[in-house]
Design a protein around this motif. Structure first.
Motif, PDB file in Angstrom:
ATOM      1  N   ASP A 108       0.751  -1.342  -0.037  1.00  0.00           N
ATOM      2  CA  ASP A 108      -0.086   0.062   0.024  1.00  0.00           C
ATOM      3  C   ASP A 108       0.712   1.317  -0.162  1.00  0.00           C
ATOM      4  O   ASP A 108       0.711   2.139   0.850  1.00  0.00           O
ATOM      5  N   LEU A 109       1.706   1.441  -0.817  1.00  0.00           N
ATOM      6  CA  LEU A 109       2.620   2.629  -0.974  1.00  0.00           C
ATOM      7  C   LEU A 109       1.846   3.771  -1.897  1.00  0.00           C
ATOM      8  O   LEU A 109       1.113   3.470  -2.791  1.00  0.00           O
ATOM      9  N   THR A 110       1.956   4.750  -1.320  1.00  0.00           N
ATOM     10  CA  THR A 110       1.285   6.076  -1.900  1.00  0.00           C
ATOM     11  C   THR A 110       1.849   6.256  -3.136  1.00  0.00           C
ATOM     12  O   THR A 110       3.297   6.446  -3.375  1.00  0.00           O
ATOM     13  N   SER A 111       1.002   6.668  -4.236  1.00  0.00           N
ATOM     14  CA  SER A 111       1.794   7.246  -5.694  1.00  0.00           C
ATOM     15  C   SER A 111       2.896   8.304  -5.397  1.00  0.00           C
ATOM     16  O   SER A 111       2.288   9.232  -4.492  1.00  0.00           O
ATOM     17  N   GLY A 112       3.629   8.445  -5.962  1.00  0.00           N
ATOM     18  CA  GLY A 112       4.661   9.422  -5.896  1.00  0.00           C
ATOM     19  C   GLY A 112       5.953   9.451  -4.739  1.00  0.00           C
ATOM     20  O   GLY A 112       6.576   9.985  -4.877  1.00  0.00           O
ATOM     21  N   ARG A 113       5.582   8.464  -4.153  1.00  0.00           N
ATOM     22  CA  ARG A 113       6.653   8.303  -2.881  1.00  0.00           C
ATOM     23  C   ARG A 113       7.924   7.685  -3.139  1.00  0.00           C
ATOM     24  O   ARG A 113       7.752   6.797  -4.103  1.00  0.00           O
ATOM     25  N   ALA A 114       9.165   8.078  -2.955  1.00  0.00           N
ATOM     26  CA  ALA A 114      10.242   7.416  -3.418  1.00  0.00           C
ATOM     27  C   ALA A 114      10.385   6.293  -2.712  1.00  0.00           C
ATOM     28  O   ALA A 114      10.072   5.866  -1.637  1.00  0.00           O
ATOM     29  N   PHE A 115      11.137   4.991  -3.452  1.00  0.00           N
ATOM     30  CA  PHE A 115      11.158   3.988  -2.874  1.00  0.00           C
ATOM     31  C   PHE A 115      12.773   3.486  -3.476  1.00  0.00           C
ATOM     32  O   PHE A 115      13.189   3.840  -4.518  1.00  0.00           O
ATOM     33  N   GLY A 116      13.142   2.296  -2.768  1.00  0.00           N
ATOM     34  CA  GLY A 116      14.559   1.544  -3.240  1.00  0.00           C
ATOM     35  C   GLY A 116      14.311   0.179  -2.511  1.00  0.00           C
ATOM     36  O   GLY A 116      13.620  -0.102  -1.936  1.00  0.00           O
ATOM     37  N   VAL A 117      15.715  -0.380  -3.049  1.00  0.00           N
ATOM     38  CA  VAL A 117      15.659  -2.033  -2.345  1.00  0.00           C
ATOM     39  C   VAL A 117      17.211  -2.081  -1.831  1.00  0.00           C
ATOM     40  O   VAL A 117      17.995  -1.412  -2.844  1.00  0.00           O
ATOM     41  N   THR A 118      17.254  -2.724  -0.787  1.00  0.00           N
ATOM     42  CA  THR A 118      18.629  -2.910  -0.304  1.00  0.00           C
ATOM     43  C   THR A 118      18.892  -4.511  -0.424  1.00  0.00           C
ATOM     44  O   THR A 118      18.017  -5.203  -0.275  1.00  0.00           O
ATOM     45  N   SER A 119      20.259  -4.938  -0.403  1.00  0.00           N
ATOM     46  CA  SER A 119      20.645  -6.084  -0.037  1.00  0.00           C
ATOM     47  C   SER A 119      21.400  -6.402   1.038  1.00  0.00           C
ATOM     48  O   SER A 119      21.864  -5.297   1.759  1.00  0.00           O
ATOM     49  N   TRP A 120      21.619  -7.603   1.610  1.00  0.00           N
ATOM     50  CA  TRP A 120      22.004  -7.894   2.797  1.00  0.00           C
ATOM     51  C   TRP A 120      23.742  -8.146   2.706  1.00  0.00           C
ATOM     52  O   TRP A 120      24.438  -7.648   3.607  1.00  0.00           O
ATOM     53  N   HIS A 121      23.815  -8.660   1.797  1.00  0.00           N
ATOM     54  CA  HIS A 121      25.183  -9.089   1.569  1.00  0.00           C
ATOM     55  C   HIS A 121      26.308  -8.274   0.845  1.00  0.00           C
ATOM     56  O   HIS A 121      27.420  -8.007   1.214  1.00  0.00           O
ATOM     57  N   GLU A 122      25.746  -7.779  -0.145  1.00  0.00           N
ATOM     58  CA  GLU A 122      26.566  -6.808  -1.029  1.00  0.00           C
ATOM     59  C   GLU A 122      25.584  -6.000  -1.753  1.00  0.00           C
ATOM     60  O   GLU A 122      24.653  -6.154  -2.118  1.00  0.00           O
ATOM     61  N   SER A 123      26.312  -4.829  -2.188  1.00  0.00           N
ATOM     62  CA  SER A 123      25.225  -3.871  -3.134  1.00  0.00           C
ATOM     63  C   SER A 123      25.543  -4.232  -4.596  1.00  0.00           C
ATOM     64  O   SER A 123      26.388  -4.964  -5.139  1.00  0.00           O
ATOM     65  N   GLY A 124      24.731  -3.447  -5.281  1.00  0.00           N
ATOM     66  CA  GLY A 124      24.844  -3.798  -7.083  1.00  0.00           C
ATOM     67  C   GLY A 124      24.085  -4.995  -7.599  1.00  0.00           C
ATOM     68  O   GLY A 124      24.325  -5.225  -8.667  1.00  0.00           O
ATOM     69  N   ASP A 125      23.189  -5.415  -6.867  1.00  0.00           N
ATOM     70  CA  ASP A 125      22.380  -6.655  -7.256  1.00  0.00           C
ATOM     71  C   ASP A 125      21.401  -5.739  -8.363  1.00  0.00           C
ATOM     72  O   ASP A 125      20.889  -4.591  -8.000  1.00  0.00           O
ATOM     73  N   THR A 126      20.681  -6.611  -9.382  1.00  0.00           N
ATOM     74  CA  THR A 126      19.688  -6.082 -10.069  1.00  0.00           C
ATOM     75  C   THR A 126      18.264  -6.580  -9.741  1.00  0.00           C
ATOM     76  O   THR A 126      18.040  -7.728  -9.538  1.00  0.00           O
ATOM     77  N   VAL A 127      17.287  -5.933  -9.493  1.00  0.00           N
ATOM     78  CA  VAL A 127      15.923  -6.123  -9.356  1.00  0.00           C
ATOM     79  C   VAL A 127      14.817  -5.366 -10.040  1.00  0.00           C
ATOM     80  O   VAL A 127      15.303  -4.282 -10.500  1.00  0.00           O
ATOM     81  N   VAL A 128      13.885  -6.086 -10.268  1.00  0.00           N
ATOM     82  CA  VAL A 128      12.820  -5.268 -10.942  1.00  0.00           C
ATOM     83  C   VAL A 128      11.552  -5.323 -10.013  1.00  0.00           C
ATOM     84  O   VAL A 128      11.293  -6.311  -9.571  1.00  0.00           O
ATOM     85  N   ILE A 129      11.072  -4.036  -9.825  1.00  0.00           N
ATOM     86  CA  ILE A 129       9.934  -3.825  -9.066  1.00  0.00           C
ATOM     87  C   ILE A 129       8.976  -3.551  -9.902  1.00  0.00           C
ATOM     88  O   ILE A 129       8.926  -2.436 -10.503  1.00  0.00           O
ATOM     89  N   THR A 130       7.833  -4.346  -9.544  1.00  0.00           N
ATOM     90  CA  THR A 130       6.531  -3.888 -10.419  1.00  0.00           C
ATOM     91  C   THR A 130       5.427  -3.213  -9.364  1.00  0.00           C
ATOM     92  O   THR A 130       5.294  -3.909  -8.408  1.00  0.00           O
ATOM     93  N   HIS A 131       4.937  -2.157  -9.937  1.00  0.00           N
ATOM     94  CA  HIS A 131       4.638  -1.211  -8.945  1.00  0.00           C
ATOM     95  C   HIS A 131       3.346  -0.360  -9.634  1.00  0.00           C
ATOM     96  O   HIS A 131       3.167  -0.133 -10.926  1.00  0.00           O
TER      97      HIS A 131
END
Length: 131
Positions: A108-131
């Motif tokens: 239930d995220l509000t339209s226009g709100r900034a978002f991102g994704v974090t990794s636990w072990h290292e950065s630089g992974d690629t994810v696709v978020i459908t929203h």
């Protein structure tokens, strides 16, 4: 008899064509955004689309370390502008594609709100978020 069978066959082909062209109800109006993960904090930032999808759904993941899996967590900026962890926490995800609704990082995220994704072990992974 032959004319009625031909008419039925033509109607069946036309109906099948319409069904094949129609989008699935669950994916109707959703937007997909490719992000790069950060280590414990978002790296690439996107903004929630004004779409039929209310949630941030992880629909693809690729761990850049070659391990084939990683822990991912959705983050968003709250109304005060501070980064906030999604309530669902970290999800252990194998590399690959996932159906809409199977992995919800933030609900239930509000339209226009900034978002991102974090990794636990290292950065630089690629994810696709459908929203």
């Amino acid at each position: 008899m032959k004319k009625s069978l031909a008419a039925l066959a033509t109607a069946g082909v036309a109906a099948a064509s319409l069904l094949a062209a129609a989008p699935t109800a669950s994916a109707s109006g959703c937007v997909s955004t490719t992000l790069t993960t950060g280590l414990y904090s978002p790296y690439t930032v996107a903004y929630k689309a004004a779409s039929g999808c209310r949630d941030l759904n992880l629909t693809y993941a690729h761990d850049n370390s070659g391990q084939g899996s990683e822990w991912y967590e959705g983050w968003y900026k709250n109304s005060s502008g501070a980064w906030t962890e999604g309530a669902s926490g970290y999800h252990y995800i194998y590399d690959g594609s996932y159906s809409l609704g199977s992995i919800v990082l933030v609900s239930d995220l509000t339209s226009g709100r900034a978002f991102g994704v974090t990794s636990w072990h290292e950065s630089g992974d690629t994810v696709v978020i459908t929203h």
